[in-house]
Design a protein around this motif. Structure first.
Motif, PDB file in Angstrom:
ATOM      1  N   ILE A 100       1.037  39.821  11.877  1.00  0.00           N
ATOM      2  CA  ILE A 100       0.158  38.591  12.463  1.00  0.00           C
ATOM      3  C   ILE A 100      -0.517  38.934  13.884  1.00  0.00           C
ATOM      4  O   ILE A 100       0.591  39.365  14.714  1.00  0.00           O
ATOM      5  N   ARG A 113      -3.345  36.656   9.655  1.00  0.00           N
ATOM      6  CA  ARG A 113      -2.333  37.252   8.836  1.00  0.00           C
ATOM      7  C   ARG A 113      -3.023  38.208   8.094  1.00  0.00           C
ATOM      8  O   ARG A 113      -3.755  37.843   7.280  1.00  0.00           O
ATOM      9  N   ASN A 131       7.826  37.675   8.150  1.00  0.00           N
ATOM     10  CA  ASN A 131       6.970  36.501   8.733  1.00  0.00           C
ATOM     11  C   ASN A 131       7.609  35.240   8.009  1.00  0.00           C
ATOM     12  O   ASN A 131       7.894  34.879   7.036  1.00  0.00           O
TER      13      ASN A 131
END
Length: 691
Positions: free
Chosen positions: A371, A326, A11
């Motif tokens: 996510i 998330r 991420n």
């Protein structure tokens, strides 16, 4: 899209100053992964991450886009955050939920105010940083100049080039990998031999790379001191450890051209190595309802209790509400029920998907570190935490900057008026840097944001939801007060057949710095009965709210009632309310009436070369400079300035500095308006009343 386990996820928050080329870089990464077959361009309004109509029209990213990129059996979740400072709330939340921050720097402009802003946010959230020097193919671009600018601006960090350019500006045709000592030309993945004239430059950079890698591990640095070298794998591993640790302050540097798609393949390969994996993340939490900061310690995994954070909420007229989240630990599946720990409400996840720009890709399950997006939740908004039933904590929210720019709102129709409050609540819950309120002083509906474009975008979003709103400059919330002591007597007498009205009040008005309003009676001999004294105060308090000279609240006055008369039959409550009110107005008008204006503490950050111009401008705004400081090549000016002079300062500062200036502002105190300005303010109020 396939299901990815935690160790196969990366991420990254892609951030930087506006215009540094983030969206074009995302296009290149998508093209390289095979997700798209043609590079979109900002000027052609067809990039994946800038998909909203307003983003296309402005050529500017206005919100964070989620762009998952599948590459080499991994998924890289790119959070393409807006670089325009009006939308720093979006940027801050993107950094909050990422595991590494990729800062894109323009090779022509170098370090800008937006670069420093995202750097500070990354530092606050203890995020490792990777730098991409982009636009190396542009005229006047310089890799070395930009690298030195970074080292000057962020002296405590070590900047280690992983790739260096082969040629620059119009001659930029590839990059050299400092670790492998191989060249990548154009958009290909093929590794070739280095140009002969670059051997010395790459060797020098390779030495710095090996030293940085050795410093990340005690065993490596001991071997390096003893033998003077490390193996390829040891250098790669050491640099991986260094880049994933925010404490070591080692920053890998890459060079690219997003629009020409040069240098992007090595960058993608490196992100899998140098960007932190989600399993090693330490997550800040606070007890539900407030308390001491604590942490969920790594490794994070599917087996741990659910902890997910909602970092973005959007509302679409047709799709409804979309919540981006998330997952820090645990898993979330479609058709599951999860607890909103912030609101203590259960939410049903009917459908689960990931977004690639505006494209919805359904998924059945998301693992720790991933996510995703869920639609049509009932209670959830930005900043909420999803958790298990027994969880008693919330994931720590960022501290968002206070709004700087305000407008007064007027709904266009009665129907718009009925929906205005609900719509504004929805928009402000989705964006923590937006606020709205009913101003009790000016009787206006005020919307506050980070700048003019931020407010314009919000109004357009309200229009898309079916609410028409007009904007105008809000009134400054002045206060009215007196500077002298004066007395007045007023008799209210009304005889119109039937019961009459009679009340006479004598009072004095005087300044009172200790409190907003004080009421005292000094009547002797029973001139006014005890029962009518509260009536006099009630009449005076009606004036305190509406003002006397300009329609603003009255503060810092004391009223002493010292005499009066009453009638045995006609005196009543309403008569003494009117007599007290009118006596107060008359005494107030003769007691040196004046206005108090709000004074703001202002902090302006600009390039050092612009400090003189900014200070001169603040002086023209009646500002008092409190101090000056320098950080790197930036100057920080602190001053106290009247709010009336700062209402559109953001626009003016952007114009004066070419977008390189930044400021914050908070309320300090009230001070008297200069005498020469008083008549103009009062005259403007009378014009508004007549209109």
């Amino acid at each position: 899209m396939k299901e990815y386990a935690s160790d196969a996820i990366r991420n990254i928050a892609l951030v930087g100053h506006q215009g540094s080329g983030k969206s074009s870089l995302v296009e290149a990464l998508l093209f390289n992964s095979g997700a798209i077959n043609r590079l979109g361009k900002i000027e052609e309004q067809n990039t994946v991450s800038d998909w909203e109509e307003e983003e296309k029209e402005r050529g500017l990213s206005l919100s964070t886009s989620l762009i998952p990129i599948e590459w080499n059996e991994h998924k890289i979740n790119v959070l393409d955050a807006p670089g325009f400072t009006d939308f720093q709330g979006e940027m801050k939340n993107a950094i909050r939920v990422a595991d590494s921050v990729v800062v894109v720097v323009d090779a022509v402009q170098g370090v800008e105010v937006g670069t420093e802003l995202v750097w500070e946010y990354a530092r606050v959230f203890q995020q490792p940083i990777i730098v991409v020097i982009n636009k190396v193919d542009r005229e006047n671009a310089s890799f070395q100049r930009t690298l030195e600018d970074l080292r000057t601006s962020f002296e405590e960090y070590k900047f280690i080039p992983i790739t260096v350019p082969i040629g620059e500006q119009a001659d930029f045709k590839g990059v050299a990998n400092v670790l492998t000592k191989k060249a990548y030309y154009g958009i290909g993945e093929k590794r070739e031999d280095l140009p002969a004239d670059m051997a010395e430059e790459v060797d020098e950079a390779h030495v710095a790379l090996v030293e940085a890698a050795a410093e990340a591990d005690d065993a490596y640095i001991e071997k390096y001191f003893e033998q003077g070298e490390l193996t390829f794998e040891e250098v790669r591993d050491g640099m991986r450890k260094a880049s994933r640790s925010h404490e070591l302050k080692t920053v890998p540097v890459f060079v690219t051209s997003g629009t020409a798609n040069i240098g992007t393949i090595p960058l993608m390969e490196a992100l899998l190595v140098y960007a932190s994996a989600p399993t090693v993340r330490r997550v800040g939490i606070t007890p539900r309802g407030g308390g001491e900061l604590d942490y969920l310690m790594p490794p994070q995994s599917d087996e741990k209790p659910l902890a997910a954070y909602v970092f973005k909420t959007t509302t679409d007229k047709y799709v409804g509400t979309l919540n981006y989240f998330r997952i820090f630990s645990g898993t979330i599946s479609a058709d599951s029920r999860n607890i909103n720990a912030t609101k203590q409400e259960e939410e049903r996840f009917n459908s689960l998907f990931v977004l690639r720009g505006k494209e919805q890709i359904p998924v059945t399950r998301l693992h720790a570190g991933d996510i995703g997006v869920v639609a049509k939740l009932t209670h959830t908004t930005t900043g909420d935490t999803f958790a298990d039933k027994k969880t008693d904590f919330e994931i720590m929210k960022p501290d968002f900057p206070a709004p700087l720019y305000s407008v007064a709102l007027t709904p266009r129709t009665q129907q718009d008026s009925a929906k205005l409050g609900t719509t504004l609540n929805s928009l402000c819950e989705a964006d923590p840097t937006l606020r709205w309120r009913q101003d009790p002083d000016t009787k206006e509906i005020v919307l506050e944001g980070m700048g003019s474009i931020h407010i314009d975008v919000t109004i357009n979003r309200a229009a898309a939801l079916g609410v028409g709103i007009d904007m105008h400059m809000p009134r400054v919330p002045y206060r009215e007060t007196v500077s002298k002591e004066r007395e007045s007597t007023y008799r209210h007498k009304k005889q119109s057949g039937g019961a009459g009205q009679f009340g006479e009040v004598s009072l004095r008005v005087l300044p009172n710095d200790e409190e907003a309003f004080a009421y005292e009676t000094k009547i002797f001999g029973g001139a006014i009965s005890q029962q009518f004294l509260p009536s006099i105060e009630k009449g005076i308090r009606q004036v305190l709210e509406t003002g006397v000279i300009a329609g603003f609240p009255v503060v810092h006055v004391k009223v002493e009632v010292f005499d009066g008369k009453e009638h045995p039959v006609d005196s009543k409550d309403i008569a003494f309310q009117i007599a007290g009110r009118e006596a107060f107005k008359d005494a107030f008008m003769n007691a040196g009436p004046t206005l108090l204006e709000p004074i703001m503490n202002v902090r302006v950050t600009v390039p050092e070369s612009m400090m003189g111009d900014i200070m001169g401008d603040l002086n023209q705004r009646r500002g008092r400079v409190q101090g000056m400081d320098s950080v790197g090549n930036k100057s920080i000016i602190t001053a106290q300035v009247p709010l009336a002079e700062m209402m559109r300062y953001g626009n003016d500062l952007r114009s004066m500095t070419g977008g390189r200036g930044l400021y914050t502002m908070e309320f300090s105190n009230y001070e008297r308006v200069p005498a020469h300005m008083l008549d103009d303010i009062v005259a403007q109020h009378r014009e508004q009343v007549e209109a």
